[in-house]
Design an enzyme around this catalytic site. Structure first.
Site, PDB file in Angstrom:
ATOM      1  CG  HIS A  11       1.430 -28.100  70.432  1.00  0.00           C
ATOM      2  ND1 HIS A  11       2.168 -27.867  69.303  1.00  0.00           N
ATOM      3  CD2 HIS A  11       2.084 -27.476  71.448  1.00  0.00           C
ATOM      4  CE1 HIS A  11       3.235 -27.151  69.620  1.00  0.00           C
ATOM      5  NE2 HIS A  11       3.208 -26.891  70.909  1.00  0.00           N
ATOM      6  CG  HIS A  53       4.893 -20.516  69.102  1.00  0.00           C
ATOM      7  ND1 HIS A  53       6.039 -20.339  68.349  1.00  0.00           N
ATOM      8  CD2 HIS A  53       5.201 -21.466  70.022  1.00  0.00           C
ATOM      9  CE1 HIS A  53       6.980 -21.154  68.784  1.00  0.00           C
ATOM     10  NE2 HIS A  53       6.501 -21.851  69.802  1.00  0.00           N
TER      11      HIS A  53
HETATM   12  O1  G3P Z   1       4.460 -26.546  75.675  1.00  0.00           O
HETATM   13  C1  G3P Z   1       5.005 -27.494  74.815  1.00  0.00           C
HETATM   14  C2  G3P Z   1       5.553 -26.875  73.567  1.00  0.00           C
HETATM   15  O2  G3P Z   1       4.587 -26.035  73.036  1.00  0.00           O
HETATM   16  C3  G3P Z   1       6.823 -26.110  73.791  1.00  0.00           C
HETATM   17  O3  G3P Z   1       7.428 -25.681  72.603  1.00  0.00           O
HETATM   18  O4  G3P Z   1       7.947 -24.077  70.806  1.00  0.00           O
HETATM   19  O5  G3P Z   1       5.894 -25.440  70.670  1.00  0.00           O
HETATM   20  O6  G3P Z   1       6.082 -23.586  72.333  1.00  0.00           O
HETATM   21  P1  G3P Z   1       6.805 -24.653  71.569  1.00  0.00           P
HETATM   22 CA    CA Z   2       4.061 -23.810  73.470  1.00  0.00          CA
END
Ligand code: G3P
Ligand code: CA
Length: 230
Positions: A11, A53
């Site tokens: 992630h 992000h």
């Molecule tokens: O793609 C999964 C996750 O990353 C979505 O939430 O806020 O971490 O971008 P966020």
């Molecule tokens: Ca994400």
């Protein structure tokens, strides 16, 4: 009980270890031999896609204000927490170089067209395959633009609200993948989505109990800050 074929996605690279969405974090995830890496993209003021992000620079850099209002030159002058730089999507692609899947989350507005352009270029000229990508988003309009622009790139519908709604919207754009937050999942709704032909990749799963539970549910993929723990 555990599904040996569960795909592991890092992630924002390997967010649990190094500043998210940096080349260093992505390299860390690659060193864990992940099956895929998830990143977020925004369109900046000079027209490039940058990997970041938040909509604002404040939390992760020494800058302030909106990412989308800065040129690439200005963004490159910023320091990401820990001494890193904001990468472009192409820099990430060049680093990954087909070693694993890339899940591009369209975080910012107006990111779909440029993402299509870059993905198509890497598929046509750099030896990547469409199936090396998953393009996901919470934003239905961005996914619809992806679908209208290029029908070959695998799409995934992100949701933190409803698996049923994600499945219903996915049908309208021929997406075969849903990306629900793990808190939405039960063994039954995972099985139902899969019986309807969808893959289920869930996020963001970091603790041992939840990792085990998601594997017991039989999800296709787990997106984690600590992909080495999956
Ligand atoms: O793609 C999964 C996750 O990353 C979505 O939430 O806020 O971490 O971008 P966020
Ligand atoms: Ca994400």
């Amino acid at each position: 009980m555990q599904n040996a074929s569960t795909r592991v996605f890092g992630h924002r690279g390997a967010k649990g270890y190094l500043a998210e969405n940096t080349l260093e974090s992505i390299e860390k995830a690659l060193n864990f031999n992940v099956d895929g890496i998830e990143i977020d993209v925004h369109l900046c003021a000079s027209g490039e896609l940058v990997v970041f992000h938040d909509f604002t620079l404040d939390r992760m850099t020494n800058g302030t204000g909106e990412v989308g209002k800065q040129t690439l030159k200005a963004l490159k002058e910023l320091i990401v927490n820990g001494g890193f730089q904001i990468p472009t999507l192409e820099e990430v692609l060049n680093l990954i170089d087909k070693k694993c899947l890339l899940n591009i989350e369209l975080k910012g507005k107006n990111t779909a067209i440029k993402t299509c352009e870059i993905v198509s270029n890497y598929v046509q000229n750099r030896g990547w395959d469409d199936t090396d990508f998953i393009v996901s988003s919470f934003q239905h309009t961005e996914l619809e633009t992806m679908f209208q622009t290029n029908k070959n790139i695998p799409l995934a519908v992100l949701t933190k609200a409803s698996v049923t709604e994600a499945v219903e919207f996915a049908k309208t754009i021929q997406a075969k993948i849903i990306h629900p937050n793990f808190a939405l999942l039960t063994k039954d709704n995972v099985k139902l989505a899969q019986s309807l032909g969808f893959e289920v990749n869930t996020w963001t799963v970091n603790d041992a109990d939840t990792i085990l539970r998601m594997k017991q549910y039989g999800v296709n993929g787990i997106i984690s800050d600590v992909p080495d723990k999956i």
